[in-house]
Design a protein around this motif. Structure first.
Motif: not given
Length: 167
Positions: A119-120, A141
């Protein structure tokens, strides 16, 4: 004292601007940046002097306590995202010069491996610069398709570290 992320943001802003030299002072901490051959060299000097070298990241508009000297040349902007290919859509690049570590300590498993979903805000590695261990986040992501750096390898600013197939 400035946080590493704040220094990174300052470096990015300086790199993207026509400013060749920049000094920021706040609460007894001084950060000086000067472009040298298209790269931003940063010096972070609190009461004890501690230099941090980073290649071309960028700076902040003038604020109280900020001294800015503007020169004529600027560094060319670099693109951190490659053209689309079948294997990956995004490359996670090193935000600084330092030593790449794939895991938090020698006994631990790697943060990510090919096939890992990120994910980010997922930490993918650590880059050590001047005894500071900087956690690098994915900033996108997707799925890690390739790891481009070896554990313990010296990496440069903007060097691709991971390839990600985004979701």
């Amino acid at each position: 004292m400035l946080k590493v992320q704040e220094i990174r943001e300052l470096i990015k802003l300086v790199d993207q601007s026509a400013i060749d030299e920049f000094t920021y002072e706040s609460d007894g901490t001084s950060v000086s940046m000067k472009k040298s051959n298209g790269q931003v060299v940063t010096s972070n000097a609190p009461k004890h002097v501690e230099a941090v070298e980073q290649s071309a990241e960028p700076a902040k508009p003038a604020e109280p306590g900020v001294k800015v000297e503007q020169k004529t040349e600027s560094a060319p902007a670099e693109s951190s995202a490659p053209e689309n290919t079948t294997d990956f859509d995004y490359e996670i690049v090193s935000p600084m010069v330092g030593t790449f570590y794939a895991k938090p300590n020698p006994e631990s498993d790697a943060y990510v491996k090919p096939g890992s979903q990120v994910e980010t805000d997922t930490v993918v590695c650590i880059v050590e610069a001047m005894k500071l261990f900087n956690e690098i986040e994915a900033e996108t992501s997707g799925e890690i398709t390739e790891i481009l750096a070896e554990d313990g390898e010296l990496v440069e600013y903007g060097q691709p570290l991971f390839r990600v197939k985004t979701n």
